[in-house]
Design an enzyme around this catalytic site. Structure first.
Site, PDB file in Angstrom:
ATOM      1  N   TYR A 153     -30.607  10.909  -9.311  1.00  0.00           N
ATOM      2  CA  TYR A 153     -29.348  10.157  -9.265  1.00  0.00           C
ATOM      3  C   TYR A 153     -28.601  10.288 -10.599  1.00  0.00           C
ATOM      4  O   TYR A 153     -27.391  10.552 -10.624  1.00  0.00           O
ATOM      5  CB  TYR A 153     -29.646   8.685  -8.955  1.00  0.00           C
ATOM      6  CG  TYR A 153     -28.400   7.820  -8.867  1.00  0.00           C
ATOM      7  CD1 TYR A 153     -27.661   7.753  -7.690  1.00  0.00           C
ATOM      8  CD2 TYR A 153     -27.966   7.061  -9.959  1.00  0.00           C
ATOM      9  CE1 TYR A 153     -26.528   6.968  -7.603  1.00  0.00           C
ATOM     10  CE2 TYR A 153     -26.829   6.271  -9.875  1.00  0.00           C
ATOM     11  CZ  TYR A 153     -26.118   6.218  -8.700  1.00  0.00           C
ATOM     12  OH  TYR A 153     -24.985   5.435  -8.623  1.00  0.00           O
TER      13      TYR A 153
HETATM   14  N1  LIG Z   1     -24.243  -0.402  -6.477  1.00  0.00           N
HETATM   15  C1  LIG Z   1     -24.262  -0.112  -7.754  1.00  0.00           C
HETATM   16  O1  LIG Z   1     -24.911  -0.814  -8.577  1.00  0.00           O
HETATM   17  C2  LIG Z   1     -23.498   1.065  -8.288  1.00  0.00           C
HETATM   18  C3  LIG Z   1     -23.428   1.204  -9.685  1.00  0.00           C
HETATM   19  C4  LIG Z   1     -22.727   2.266 -10.221  1.00  0.00           C
HETATM   20  C5  LIG Z   1     -22.108   3.169  -9.365  1.00  0.00           C
HETATM   21  N2  LIG Z   1     -22.204   3.021  -8.013  1.00  0.00           N
HETATM   22  C6  LIG Z   1     -21.533   4.023  -7.184  1.00  0.00           C
HETATM   23  O2  LIG Z   1     -20.569   3.378  -6.364  1.00  0.00           O
HETATM   24  C7  LIG Z   1     -20.407   4.123  -5.157  1.00  0.00           C
HETATM   25  C8  LIG Z   1     -20.584   3.195  -3.964  1.00  0.00           C
HETATM   26  O3  LIG Z   1     -21.912   2.708  -3.977  1.00  0.00           O
HETATM   27  P1  LIG Z   1     -22.378   1.413  -3.185  1.00  0.00           P
HETATM   28  O4  LIG Z   1     -23.333   0.731  -4.081  1.00  0.00           O
HETATM   29  O5  LIG Z   1     -21.226   0.694  -2.644  1.00  0.00           O
HETATM   30  O6  LIG Z   1     -23.232   2.109  -2.002  1.00  0.00           O
HETATM   31  P2  LIG Z   1     -23.477   1.669  -0.480  1.00  0.00           P
HETATM   32  O7  LIG Z   1     -23.272   0.224  -0.288  1.00  0.00           O
HETATM   33  O8  LIG Z   1     -24.800   2.272  -0.107  1.00  0.00           O
HETATM   34  O9  LIG Z   1     -22.303   2.444   0.289  1.00  0.00           O
HETATM   35  C9  LIG Z   1     -22.260   3.836   0.281  1.00  0.00           C
HETATM   36  C10 LIG Z   1     -21.043   4.294   1.062  1.00  0.00           C
HETATM   37  O10 LIG Z   1     -21.005   5.739   1.001  1.00  0.00           O
HETATM   38  C11 LIG Z   1     -20.870   6.237   2.325  1.00  0.00           C
HETATM   39  N3  LIG Z   1     -21.501   7.563   2.380  1.00  0.00           N
HETATM   40  C12 LIG Z   1     -22.741   7.937   2.009  1.00  0.00           C
HETATM   41  N4  LIG Z   1     -22.921   9.248   2.197  1.00  0.00           N
HETATM   42  C13 LIG Z   1     -21.749   9.733   2.672  1.00  0.00           C
HETATM   43  C14 LIG Z   1     -21.294  11.009   3.048  1.00  0.00           C
HETATM   44  N5  LIG Z   1     -22.078  12.100   2.967  1.00  0.00           N
HETATM   45  N6  LIG Z   1     -20.020  11.152   3.500  1.00  0.00           N
HETATM   46  C15 LIG Z   1     -19.212  10.062   3.619  1.00  0.00           C
HETATM   47  N7  LIG Z   1     -19.585   8.822   3.257  1.00  0.00           N
HETATM   48  C16 LIG Z   1     -20.840   8.657   2.811  1.00  0.00           C
HETATM   49  C17 LIG Z   1     -21.521   5.205   3.219  1.00  0.00           C
HETATM   50  O11 LIG Z   1     -20.935   5.264   4.512  1.00  0.00           O
HETATM   51  P3  LIG Z   1     -21.757   5.525   5.883  1.00  0.00           P
HETATM   52  O12 LIG Z   1     -23.129   4.965   5.724  1.00  0.00           O
HETATM   53  O13 LIG Z   1     -20.888   4.824   6.890  1.00  0.00           O
HETATM   54  O14 LIG Z   1     -21.738   7.013   6.040  1.00  0.00           O
HETATM   55  C18 LIG Z   1     -21.084   3.905   2.521  1.00  0.00           C
HETATM   56  O15 LIG Z   1     -19.782   3.547   2.924  1.00  0.00           O
HETATM   57  C19 LIG Z   1     -21.437   5.259  -5.213  1.00  0.00           C
HETATM   58  O16 LIG Z   1     -20.804   6.432  -5.684  1.00  0.00           O
HETATM   59  C20 LIG Z   1     -22.446   4.755  -6.223  1.00  0.00           C
HETATM   60  O17 LIG Z   1     -23.159   5.809  -6.832  1.00  0.00           O
HETATM   61  C21 LIG Z   1     -22.882   1.986  -7.450  1.00  0.00           C
END
Ligand SMILES: NC(=O)c1ccc[n+]([C@@H]2O[C@H](COP(=O)([O-])OP(=O)(O)OC[C@H]3O[C@@H](n4cnc5c(N)ncnc54)[C@H](OP(=O)(O)O)[C@@H]3O)[C@@H](O)[C@H]2O)c1
Length: 268
Positions: A153
């Site tokens: 990651y």
């Molecule tokens: N949560 C944290 O602490 C955190 C911290 C720093 C950065 N981030 C970043 O923020 C972003 C969002 O993360 P999150 O925590 O909100 O994750 P999440 O709740 O797991 O949501 C992930 C989203 O990405 C979509 N997705 C995954 N693979 C995909 C693909 N191949 N094509 C299209 N859509 C896809 C999923 O949609 P479906 O399942 O409907 O396909 C879902 O809407 C990510 O880039 C993550 O790395 C998160």
């Protein structure tokens, strides 16, 4: 900022869905994608924004799929003012030797190639339009943090930052702008799923996350407000800065928080 058209990849859950909600509250029209009809339909129902929100299934690992997302946005609203490459997946926190090769491939395909695909599609479309903003989502590793168990990651996100900083140089002199969003630590499926199959490790991490982390509804209004107000290409919008993290540790004893109250590792 009224009426801006914003595409959010991975807008079906977590930070992406939160951003979609906050952008709608700020007069934007929103176009979102996830990988399935069902997840897109579910997100649109939750947003309940009528003709101000739309979406199609699109897989960010495929450039053609993201081109279809762009085309859908333009067919629906006429243009795209802001494109947010938010979709992302995590990998289990394990030494690299224990991570399945298909997991490494899928994390890079989604986080790194997904951001590259989205940036290329949006940049081409915005150059034709004459303007636009592209935002890429950072994550652990982006600014050089190194931790055992985070190779896949962390490397995928460090690459996103490099890619974005390079794009900032490549768009210089045009009316397309590029920036970075850093949401900090947010209680979503992605964070919890890192610990799938290891509830003990999750319980340990939970203590730190309850100090440094936040819920989607706390972080996304702040991110949405700042990304809409940004003026300068190369802007980095970061929620969890070092001074904020230090102050959270200093005041941890005074605050009781459980940002994961509803979370079970691996349940998503
Ligand atoms: N949560 C944290 O602490 C955190 C911290 C720093 C950065 N981030 C970043 O923020 C972003 C969002 O993360 P999150 O925590 O909100 O994750 P999440 O709740 O797991 O949501 C992930 C989203 O990405 C979509 N997705 C995954 N693979 C995909 C693909 N191949 N094509 C299209 N859509 C896809 C999923 O949609 P479906 O399942 O409907 O396909 C879902 O809407 C990510 O880039 C993550 O790395 C998160």
């Amino acid at each position: 900022m009224t009426g801006r058209v914003v595409v959010v990849t991975g807008g079906t859950r977590g930070i992406g869905l939160g951003l979609a909600r906050e952008l709608l509250a700020r007069d934007c029209r929103v176009v979102l994608c996830g990988r399935s009809e069902e997840s897109v339909r579910g997100a649109l129902a939750r947003l309940d924004a009528g003709d101000r929100a739309t979406g199609v299934p699109a897989d960010v690992t495929s450039r053609a799929s993201l081109q279809a997302l762009w085309d859908h946005a333009v067919a629906t609203y006429g243009r795209v003012d802001v494109w947010i490459n938010n979709a992302g997946v995590s990998a289990p926190r394990r030494p690299l030797t224990e991570v399945a090769p298909e997991t490494v491939e899928s994390v890079f395909a989604t986080n790194t190639f997904g951001a590259a695909n989205g940036s290329v599609v949006a940049l081409a479309g915005m150059q034709r339009q004459g303007s636009g903003w592209i935002w890429n989502m950072e994550g652990f590793g982006s600014t050089g943090q190194v931790q055992a168990g985070m190779a896949t990651y962390g490397a995928s996100k460090r690459a996103v930052t490099y890619l974005t900083e390079t794009l900032v140089k490549e768009v210089r002199g045009s009316d397309v702008k590029v920036g970075l969003l850093s949401p900090g630590i947010v209680a979503t499926d992605l964070l919890v799923d890192d610990y799938a199959g290891d509830p003990e490790a999750f319980e340990k991490a939970r203590k730190i996350f309850n100090i440094l982390g936040d819920r989607v509804e706390t972080v996304t209004p702040w991110l949405a407000e700042r990304l809409l107000r940004a003026q300068k290409s190369g802007t980095r919008v970061a929620w969890l800065t070092t001074p904020k993290a230090m102050s959270r540790f200093l005041t941890a004893g005074l605050r009781k928080r459980d940002i994961f109250a509803d979370a079970t590792p691996g349940a998503a």
